[in-house]
Design a protein around this motif. Sequence first.
Motif, short mmCIF file in Angstrom:
data_model
loop_
_atom_site.label_atom_id
_atom_site.label_comp_id
_atom_site.label_asym_id
_atom_site.label_seq_id
_atom_site.Cartn_x
_atom_site.Cartn_y
_atom_site.Cartn_z
N ALA A 11 48.30 1.56 2.84
CA ALA A 11 46.94 1.85 3.28
C ALA A 11 46.86 3.10 4.13
CB ALA A 11 46.37 0.66 4.05
N SER A 12 47.99 3.54 4.67
CA SER A 12 48.01 4.76 5.48
C SER A 12 47.85 6.00 4.62
CB SER A 12 49.33 4.85 6.26
OG SER A 12 50.42 5.13 5.39
N GLY A 13 48.05 5.84 3.32
CA GLY A 13 47.96 6.98 2.42
C GLY A 13 49.24 7.76 2.29
N ARG B 199 41.61 1.02 3.41
CA ARG B 199 42.26 1.99 4.29
C ARG B 199 42.44 1.38 5.68
NH1 ARG B 199 37.90 6.33 2.38
NH2 ARG B 199 36.70 4.90 3.67
#
Length: 299
Positions: free
Chosen positions: A189-191, A227
């Motif tokens: 989710a942090s990318g 996110r």
Amino acid sequence: MGTVTESPYRLAWRVTEPLHAMVYFVPEAPARYAKFGIEGMDGYFASRGAALGPVGPELVTAVFYNFNPALVSRAIPSVWTKATPEQLVQARLEAADAALTRGLGAEVVDGPEIAEAAVLARRAAEKAVTLPHGRPLFAAHAALPWPDRPHLVLFHAQMLLREFRGDGHVAALLANGISGLDAIVMHAASGEIDPRFLRGTRGWTGEQWAEAEGDLRRSGLLDDEGRLTEAGVALRAHVEDRTDQVAEVAYRAIGEEGCRRLAELTRPLSRTIVKGGLLNPMNLVTHSSRPNHLPEGNQ
């Protein structure tokens, strides 16, 4: 990536880590495990778990933390019928020797920079060895014999420091109520990494992943788009900071200047390893019967 506030202790670990981590990605490793009839992800669990002895899947699942227990059970304990833990420890060391020599070149491997870095890293690792309490995976690795050649001393020392840090990271996750699956969902989710890669390498189903995402949303750590929320970002940062704090004790044996010097020595070596593709997980696709399950390291 590092930041302007990165401590010398974290810097030394981060910059040197590729010299150890590459052993889980290079083709030299699965080629050696295949000689015993051990293929794919089984080789990862067998080689890293071998320090624990011929244990069952429960212990490996516990200390590796973020893998689906079902995935671990596919490898452990059946691998012990194909090779002894001692054979697999040796196979991993041989793979590291071959890969580092290939990636860095024989002249560099036998050069003064690696020799100096090995001395510094070993001093930090030997300090860690005096502090095994609460660190089971590290303690198992700490009982392994030291190799002789400087590049393998450096590899072994960084392996110990990695497991020392890793056990501390697991403790920080537990203390903050973050399960192994939660940790990798938040990482995705942090990318910073493709969630499909993390889900596949750790063996979790789409349904299990979605359930964890739902729990994290209800906890306010993920938003509706999956996110990280501000609270999620803050929690990950807190866990990482705490991980750094409990790992620093080993690096204090060489002090801040020693840590900076270690990073100075290993930075060009690690860059060569990365640029040479020795940390590319796709290296293993043609060497694995299970290309969907490739190791990426602990969250």
